[in-house]
Design a protein around this motif. Sequence first.
Motif, PDB file in Angstrom:
ATOM      1  N   ASP A 195       0.940  -1.160  -0.112  1.00 53.19           N
ATOM      2  CA  ASP A 195       0.022  -0.135   0.190  1.00 53.19           C
ATOM      3  C   ASP A 195       0.876   0.989   0.093  1.00 53.19           C
ATOM      4  O   ASP A 195       1.186   2.008   0.896  1.00 53.19           O
ATOM      5  CB  ASP A 195      -0.751  -0.033   1.201  1.00 53.19           C
ATOM      6  CG  ASP A 195      -1.800   1.125   1.204  1.00 53.19           C
ATOM      7  OD1 ASP A 195      -1.877   1.855   0.169  1.00 53.19           O
ATOM      8  OD2 ASP A 195      -2.637   1.022   2.298  1.00 53.19           O
ATOM      9  N   GLU A 236       0.396   4.364  -0.636  1.00 48.46           N
ATOM     10  CA  GLU A 236      -0.015   5.724  -0.527  1.00 48.46           C
ATOM     11  C   GLU A 236      -0.124   5.694   1.283  1.00 48.46           C
ATOM     12  O   GLU A 236       0.484   6.977   1.633  1.00 48.46           O
ATOM     13  CB  GLU A 236      -1.681   6.009  -0.975  1.00 48.46           C
ATOM     14  CG  GLU A 236      -1.679   6.214  -2.407  1.00 48.46           C
ATOM     15  CD  GLU A 236      -0.692   7.755  -2.766  1.00 48.46           C
ATOM     16  OE1 GLU A 236      -0.746   8.432  -2.055  1.00 48.46           O
ATOM     17  OE2 GLU A 236       0.014   7.535  -3.652  1.00 48.46           O
ATOM     18  N   ASN A 237      -0.475   4.554   1.701  1.00 45.76           N
ATOM     19  CA  ASN A 237      -0.580   4.479   3.148  1.00 45.76           C
ATOM     20  C   ASN A 237       1.043   4.635   3.544  1.00 45.76           C
ATOM     21  O   ASN A 237       1.217   5.351   4.591  1.00 45.76           O
ATOM     22  CB  ASN A 237      -1.016   3.071   3.536  1.00 45.76           C
ATOM     23  CG  ASN A 237      -1.225   2.988   5.103  1.00 45.76           C
ATOM     24  OD1 ASN A 237      -1.511   4.016   5.755  1.00 45.76           O
ATOM     25  ND2 ASN A 237      -0.738   2.053   5.666  1.00 45.76           N
ATOM     26  N   GLU A 238       1.786   3.964   3.003  1.00 48.88           N
ATOM     27  CA  GLU A 238       3.388   3.764   3.518  1.00 48.88           C
ATOM     28  C   GLU A 238       3.818   5.538   3.311  1.00 48.88           C
ATOM     29  O   GLU A 238       4.626   6.019   4.079  1.00 48.88           O
ATOM     30  CB  GLU A 238       4.166   2.968   2.673  1.00 48.88           C
ATOM     31  CG  GLU A 238       3.891   1.733   2.813  1.00 48.88           C
ATOM     32  CD  GLU A 238       4.324   1.101   4.227  1.00 48.88           C
ATOM     33  OE1 GLU A 238       5.251   1.554   4.844  1.00 48.88           O
ATOM     34  OE2 GLU A 238       3.227   0.296   4.606  1.00 48.88           O
ATOM     35  N   LYS A 239       3.780   6.036   2.090  1.00 47.46           N
ATOM     36  CA  LYS A 239       3.977   7.544   2.020  1.00 47.46           C
ATOM     37  C   LYS A 239       3.698   8.208   3.212  1.00 47.46           C
ATOM     38  O   LYS A 239       4.298   9.139   3.534  1.00 47.46           O
ATOM     39  CB  LYS A 239       3.651   8.188   0.571  1.00 47.46           C
ATOM     40  CG  LYS A 239       4.392   7.609  -0.340  1.00 47.46           C
ATOM     41  CD  LYS A 239       3.905   7.824  -1.798  1.00 47.46           C
ATOM     42  CE  LYS A 239       3.833   9.333  -2.120  1.00 47.46           C
ATOM     43  NZ  LYS A 239       3.255   9.668  -3.342  1.00 47.46           N
ATOM     44  N   SER A 240       2.200   8.252   3.608  1.00 44.31           N
ATOM     45  CA  SER A 240       1.943   9.128   4.709  1.00 44.31           C
ATOM     46  C   SER A 240       2.215   8.809   5.804  1.00 44.31           C
ATOM     47  O   SER A 240       2.570   9.667   6.667  1.00 44.31           O
ATOM     48  CB  SER A 240       0.119   8.779   4.607  1.00 44.31           C
ATOM     49  OG  SER A 240       0.133   7.579   4.958  1.00 44.31           O
ATOM     50  N   ILE A 241       2.580   7.468   6.216  1.00 47.50           N
ATOM     51  CA  ILE A 241       3.465   7.213   7.436  1.00 47.50           C
ATOM     52  C   ILE A 241       4.727   7.793   7.452  1.00 47.50           C
ATOM     53  O   ILE A 241       4.939   8.193   8.410  1.00 47.50           O
ATOM     54  CB  ILE A 241       3.433   5.430   7.604  1.00 47.50           C
ATOM     55  CG1 ILE A 241       2.074   5.173   7.805  1.00 47.50           C
ATOM     56  CG2 ILE A 241       4.391   5.271   8.799  1.00 47.50           C
ATOM     57  CD1 ILE A 241       2.011   3.432   7.729  1.00 47.50           C
ATOM     58  N   GLU A 292       4.546  11.550   7.965  1.00 53.50           N
ATOM     59  CA  GLU A 292       4.454  11.787   9.335  1.00 53.50           C
ATOM     60  C   GLU A 292       5.613  11.582  10.149  1.00 53.50           C
ATOM     61  O   GLU A 292       5.861  12.340  11.132  1.00 53.50           O
ATOM     62  CB  GLU A 292       3.171  10.976   9.900  1.00 53.50           C
ATOM     63  CG  GLU A 292       2.796  11.186  11.354  1.00 53.50           C
ATOM     64  CD  GLU A 292       1.527  10.151  11.641  1.00 53.50           C
ATOM     65  OE1 GLU A 292       1.707   9.596  12.708  1.00 53.50           O
ATOM     66  OE2 GLU A 292       0.431  10.110  11.119  1.00 53.50           O
ATOM     67  N   ARG A 310       9.297  -2.579   9.573  1.00 53.01           N
ATOM     68  CA  ARG A 310       9.206  -2.746   8.320  1.00 53.01           C
ATOM     69  C   ARG A 310       9.993  -3.906   7.668  1.00 53.01           C
ATOM     70  O   ARG A 310       9.278  -4.791   6.804  1.00 53.01           O
ATOM     71  CB  ARG A 310       9.844  -1.714   7.441  1.00 53.01           C
ATOM     72  CG  ARG A 310       9.062  -0.269   7.893  1.00 53.01           C
ATOM     73  CD  ARG A 310       7.858   0.152   7.008  1.00 53.01           C
ATOM     74  NE  ARG A 310       7.234   1.345   7.344  1.00 53.01           N
ATOM     75  CZ  ARG A 310       6.379   1.530   7.979  1.00 53.01           C
ATOM     76  NH1 ARG A 310       5.566   0.351   8.546  1.00 53.01           N
ATOM     77  NH2 ARG A 310       5.971   2.653   8.125  1.00 53.01           N
TER      78      ARG A 310
END
Length: 128
Positions: A34, A36-41, A44, A110
Amino acid sequence: MDSQEGASDREKAKTSSSSSTPLAVVASYWRDFDLENEKSILDEQGLRIAENQDVSQKNRRKLAESIRGFIKVSNEDKLSLFNSLLKGYQEEILTRLLLQLVVLSTKHLRMLQLEQWNWRKRIQRYQN
């Protein structure tokens, strides 16, 4: 004939899954990943690290000023200032250690996720 067709379909599935090319494995990984989810994490975490670095830099400057002040005071007053100076250093060291712990645990998480994904793919391969 249905049983023969079902058997041949299973053989085709086994052949295609067991002869996966490295490209197919990588493509499968990226489909399951995922992004997009990894990028947002990661974004942050990057913001938190930057904020912590700013706070740490301000604290180091305060400590440097405290040391300059500590050196200038008389020996009688140094005893009373020593505890606050020591506490400031302890807080700074603890903050740095906690930040490094967060970064290392994130990297470790990760790596565990990647290993878990590898094992799931291996199990799926052997089940087919």
